[in-house]
Design a protein around this motif. Structure first.
Motif, PDB file in Angstrom:
ATOM      1  N   ARG A 190      89.697 -18.463  12.744  1.00  0.00           N
ATOM      2  CA  ARG A 190      89.202 -18.501  14.125  1.00  0.00           C
ATOM      3  C   ARG A 190      88.056 -19.489  14.237  1.00  0.00           C
ATOM      4  NH1 ARG A 190      90.289 -13.435  12.474  1.00  0.00           N
ATOM      5  NH2 ARG A 190      91.941 -12.345  13.626  1.00  0.00           N
ATOM      6  N   SER A 193      83.505 -18.440  16.544  1.00  0.00           N
ATOM      7  CA  SER A 193      83.128 -17.033  16.377  1.00  0.00           C
ATOM      8  C   SER A 193      81.617 -16.848  16.333  1.00  0.00           C
ATOM      9  CB  SER A 193      83.743 -16.473  15.081  1.00  0.00           C
ATOM     10  OG  SER A 193      85.140 -16.621  15.080  1.00  0.00           O
ATOM     11  N   GLY A 211      87.078 -16.358  20.008  1.00  0.00           N
ATOM     12  CA  GLY A 211      87.208 -16.525  18.567  1.00  0.00           C
ATOM     13  C   GLY A 211      86.822 -15.313  17.758  1.00  0.00           C
ATOM     14  N   THR A 269      89.792 -12.889  22.366  1.00  0.00           N
ATOM     15  CA  THR A 269      89.751 -14.333  22.567  1.00  0.00           C
ATOM     16  C   THR A 269      90.698 -14.746  23.679  1.00  0.00           C
ATOM     17  OG1 THR A 269      89.826 -16.454  21.373  1.00  0.00           O
ATOM     18  CG2 THR A 269      91.612 -14.898  20.945  1.00  0.00           C
ATOM     19  N   GLY A 315      91.723 -18.707  18.650  1.00  0.00           N
ATOM     20  CA  GLY A 315      92.216 -17.508  17.978  1.00  0.00           C
ATOM     21  C   GLY A 315      93.467 -17.733  17.165  1.00  0.00           C
ATOM     22  N   ASP A 339      95.394 -11.756  16.403  1.00  0.00           N
ATOM     23  CA  ASP A 339      94.539 -11.193  17.442  1.00  0.00           C
ATOM     24  C   ASP A 339      95.333 -10.347  18.438  1.00  0.00           C
ATOM     25  OD1 ASP A 339      92.124 -12.286  16.491  1.00  0.00           O
ATOM     26  OD2 ASP A 339      92.636 -14.219  17.354  1.00  0.00           O
TER      27      ASP A 339
END
Length: 903
Positions: free
Chosen positions: A555, A558, A321, A326, A155, A159
């Protein structure tokens, strides 16, 4: 390059934690360095913490190592480097390549790290190079590799602002990563982010906590395994994600089922069942969840398993992610990430290439043009020092770190260093606890003189730029190592002209075997940065890796594709284990250790700042009122901490912020600035079996009261000779940098001590002019030499410690007559502890504002005094003054005590 096109401001990065804050600096007309936050840097957006704001105060020639020396004699660079090269070569020839070792640091720049790793693993042919990151992040590294296939933080900092639930576990974000804490706090104010703090202590981070879970030390796995079992029991696992993108779920869940009911979790953690239920419900119902973890998780004999217990919960819900969702390992040092990337740890090779992968080894051997590449992992930190102890390692090179203080079993480590046949230390300071064992001292550049790159906790690479000239003969670490390598016969492979040459070589290394679909591919690649010119390197703007095809994704993972060979994320089955050492009848308290707000590591930099020394100026032992009363310990008394391996003394801080049965001490004090207070003296060297990271958070100890009768204060224009200081019949002393001098605080078990005896122990043979006076039970003296102030001292009963005149005023006011007379008469105001370091607001300032202006909120207090309007780290403490603090969480220990007392 510079803000507002003002070319006098130079962009660089902060010297401290892993947040990697951007700074702007310029040299003022008086030669001092002014520092401010870089508003364009994505990590901090212009914000700095108290340490970052005071960086300018730490830039000084005072205490710098100015020239190389061999066996205590100053010499030329050529002589020193030749001595190191020939000794290392001779040792290797006689005892083999594993008879030498490097112990390096997250304070090094990536270019420095790259060169020393290349020399050791590529040409000496041994992996006996390890870094002090072993003490901070090694468990996260192993946990990442086991789950993700590579040491990757998926991350980024944004976030924290996008999440609806943020879990801080084993992380006092407010003090250890203050700028991230302020970003989280602002996000909570904007959209009501829920915050859960999981920590045995009530830390400053609890200021914004909606729920504080003061679990038993070491019981984290029980809590997170319980969470995994809870989610499975309620059909809240993202089964489609688990089936398509992961493996090992059933095995992990089977072990987690031991905590499938909340009562079993409560028994293991000491938490209320209602609080556990709330935590689990919030995690279940909040897809946008970020779990931040740091040293409280890592520094454990089950640290790696703790990391994987957290990662299991995120992988099971597909929360890896994703924006605002995350797991997030927050790094401790400014370039621990860069060191991990280039291979600074003993169990990694280079650029995320690993031992045991023949194709990667072949690629690296060809790239480095070597036939002597290391073929197996080297010794981790504690194993390395044990190998010195047994004579297997004959020569050690320590770079930019202080293992005599920071490693556990400090007395043993000091004895090992003293016994080592050959110790080289390259550092920027002339004195620390490790340097006294050095046969060869090499002066390195410090922050503000270095040039290179660092990587922060969100994989963001930033430039650290040269701001000031280097005092004396100091050189970049990469240059020092390269010159030794040349003298060892590797001139062609180490002919670097600048740090740019090294960076470009490292970039190309990250491209090795990194074609899509190749068995040697890794997430780490800097392909887009290939072939940088001096101009592009100098103007380099912060960016994240991987950098490929002109893209730097914010990221990773994901899409559910991980860095494992089959692309699947891996669950790791883990079980709850207690700390290595149990409590006993004698050792009945658990000692936790860690950082304080305004200091850093062993204070070789932060300790130079008078401002940073004002909030916590002595090593304090936090102990609960119940435990203190049971042992006859009062606030401000000396307390002796005894473990199975050693003992140290601290100043008692009696507080309910630690639970009954626990205590807490800071890691920063050393025998350079204190007679005691070195916490690693009492911490054993038990380590995690996978990561080699020591257990710093759960040492069984005995705590005793130490009766003192007299206290003394000494303020001097210059540091006092430690030999003379130790000759004073003081049980305890500690030094503190103040404006234009050094302040010493002493505690004595003697019932009487004459001023003449005190001064005789400190003074040179030359007789100064003494002005003495007594006031009440206190004796005071000012020493003048040729009419100039030299030092002042006061001796008084320990019971009067809080009411003594502020002796440091004498040094800051150059002993103006009225100040000197006020000190001698005892009419100067007593020293008041600084609460807000950024704005220099003291406890007395705050109390006056409350008494005189009727202040009842932190906001109004800030408007009047400025307190809390800088970095914001002091706000939790300010709320204690204004009466707006949240009710203190009641720990499981305290509930037991209250029940026993009939409350």
């Amino acid at each position: 390059m510079t803000k507002n096109n003002d070319s006098s401001w130079i962009k660089s990065t902060c010297a401290y934690c892993g947040v990697g804050c951007g700074i702007e600096a310029k040299v003022q007309a008086n030669g001092k360095l002014e520092v401010r936050g870089d508003e364009e840097h994505p990590a901090n957006l212009g914000k700095l913490c108290s340490k970052g704001l005071k960086l300018g105060e730490t830039v000084t020639t005072q205490g710098r190592m100015l020239s190389p020396s061999v066996h205590g004699e100053d010499c030329s660079w050529d002589d020193a480097l030749s001595h190191v090269a020939s000794t290392f070569s001779d040792t290797i020839a006689k005892y083999g390549q594993d008879s030498v070792a490097f112990y390096v640091s997250g304070q090094l720049l990536t270019e420095d790290y790259y060169v020393v790793n290349k020399l050791m693993k590529g040409f000496i042919g041994s992996a006996n190079i390890d870094t002090n990151s072993r003490l901070c992040m090694a468990s996260s590294v192993v946990g990442h590799k086991r789950a993700f296939g590579e040491d990757v933080v998926p991350g980024n900092y944004e976030d924290l602002e996008l999440a609806n639930l943020v879990i801080l576990t084993g992380s006092n974000l407010a003090w250890c990563h203050p700028v991230l804490y302020q970003r989280l706090k602002a996000a909570k104010a904007r959209h009501g982010t829920k915050v859960v703090v999981i920590d045995p202590r009530e830390t400053a981070s609890c200021e914004i906590a909606d729920l504080h879970l003061p679990l038993f030390p070491g019981s984290d796995i029980a809590l997170f395994n319980g969470l995994l079992a809870y989610m499975a029991k309620r059909n809240q696992i993202n089964q489609r994600y688990v089936d398509q993108h992961t493996e090992g779920f059933n095995e992990a869940l089977e072990l987690a089922k031991r905590f499938s009911n909340i009562t079993s979790v409560s028994l293991a953690t000491g938490l209320k069942t209602a609080d556990i239920e709330i935590f689990y419900q919030w995690f279940r119902s909040t897809p946008k969840t970020v779990t931040v973890y740091s040293q409280g998780v890592n520094q454990s004999t089950s640290g790696t398993d703790k990391v994987n217990s957290i990662l299991n919960c995120h992988i099971a819900t597909g929360r890896v992610g994703q924006p605002g969702s995350t797991p997030f390992s927050i790094t401790g040092q400014p370039n621990a990430m860069g060191g991990r990337e280039v291979g600074g740890l003993a169990n990694t090779l280079a650029a995320h290439m690993e031992f045991g992968h023949p194709e990667q080894s072949e690629l690296l051997s060809e790239f480095w043009d070597t036939s002597n590449l290391a073929t197996k992992p080297g010794l981790k930190a504690m194993d390395m020092f044990e190998a010195i102890e047994t004579g297997k390692i004959k020569a050690l090179w320590v770079m930019a770190t202080n293992p005599a203080v920071s490693l556990p079993e400090s007395n043993r480590i000091n004895a090992i260093l003293a016994s080592c046949s050959y110790v080289v230390v390259s550092d920027c300071v002339e004195s620390n606890d490790t340097l006294k064992y050095a046969h060869v001292r090499l002066p390195a550049q410090g922050w503000s003189e270095k040039s290179g790159t660092v990587t922060n906790s969100e994989r963001r690479i930033s430039r650290q730029r040269r701001l000031l000239p280097t005092p004396g003969m100091g050189k970049p670490d990469w240059w020092i190592v390269s010159e030794v390598a040349k003298k060892m016969g590797f001139e062609q492979q180490f002919s670097y002209r600048s740090e740019l040459d090294i960076f470009n070589e490292y970039v190309e290394q990250t491209r090795l075997g990194n074609e899509v679909g190749a068995s040697t591919s890794r997430a780490l690649t800097l392909e887009s940065l290939s072939g940088m010119t001096p101009e592009s390197y100098q103007s380099f703007a912060p960016r994240q890796w991987p950098a490929k095809d002109g893209v730097c994704p914010e990221r990773l993972f994901s899409d559910g594709n991980y860095a494992t060979p089959n692309g699947k994320g891996r669950f790791v089955a883990v079980d709850s284990k207690p700390p290595a050492l149990p409590l006993s009848e004698r050792y009945g308290l658990i000692l936790n250790s860690g950082r304080i707000r305004d200091q850093w590591h062993t204070m070789t930099r932060s300790g130079l700042s008078p401002s940073l020394s004002e909030n916590d100026s002595v090593p304090q032992l936090e102990i609960h009122p119940f435990d203190a009363a049971d042992r006859g310990i009062k606030e401000g008394n000396l307390a002796k901490v005894v473990s199975a391996i050693g003992e140290q003394m601290f100043i008692a801080n009696v507080t309910s912020k630690v639970s009954v049965g626990q205590c807490y001490a800071p890691i920063h004090w050393t025998h350079t600035n204190c007679s005691d207070g070195k916490v690693c003296t009492v911490i054993p060297s038990n380590t995690d079996p996978f990561s080699g990271q020591p257990e710093f958070k759960a040492t069984p100890v005995e705590v005793k009261s130490v009766k003192t009768y007299l206290d003394a204060l000494i303020v001097s224009k210059y540091p006092l000779d430690k030999t003379k200081l130790n000759a004073i019949p003081a049980t305890f002393w500690v030094s503190q940098q103040c404006d234009s001098g050094v302040l010493y605080s002493l505690k004595l078990t003697a019932k009487t001590l004459e001023l003449e005896d005190l001064l005789a122990a400190l003074m040179d043979d030359e007789q100064p002019t003494l002005v003495t006076a007594s006031s009440g039970e206190a004796l005071r003296v000012v020493s003048l030499k040729s009419g100039e102030f030299e030092l002042a001292a006061a001796i008084y009963p320990s019971s009067l410690a809080g009411s003594q005149p502020d002796i440091s005023q004498l040094i800051s006011a150059e002993a103006e007559p009225e100040i000197m007379h006020g000190f001698l008469a005892g009419t100067l105001k007593a020293k008041s502890r600084t609460i807000c370091t950024c704005k220099k607001v003291t406890k007395a300032d705050i109390e006056n504002a409350i008494d005189n202006s009727g202040v009842c909120s932190v906001k109004s207090l800030g408007e009047i005094t400025g307190a809390g309007t800088g970095c914001g780290s002091c706000v939790a403490e300010l709320e204690q003054f204004t009466g707006n603090a949240k009710p203190i969480s009641v720990s499981p220990y305290e509930r037991q005590v209250e029940s026993a007392c009939g409350k």
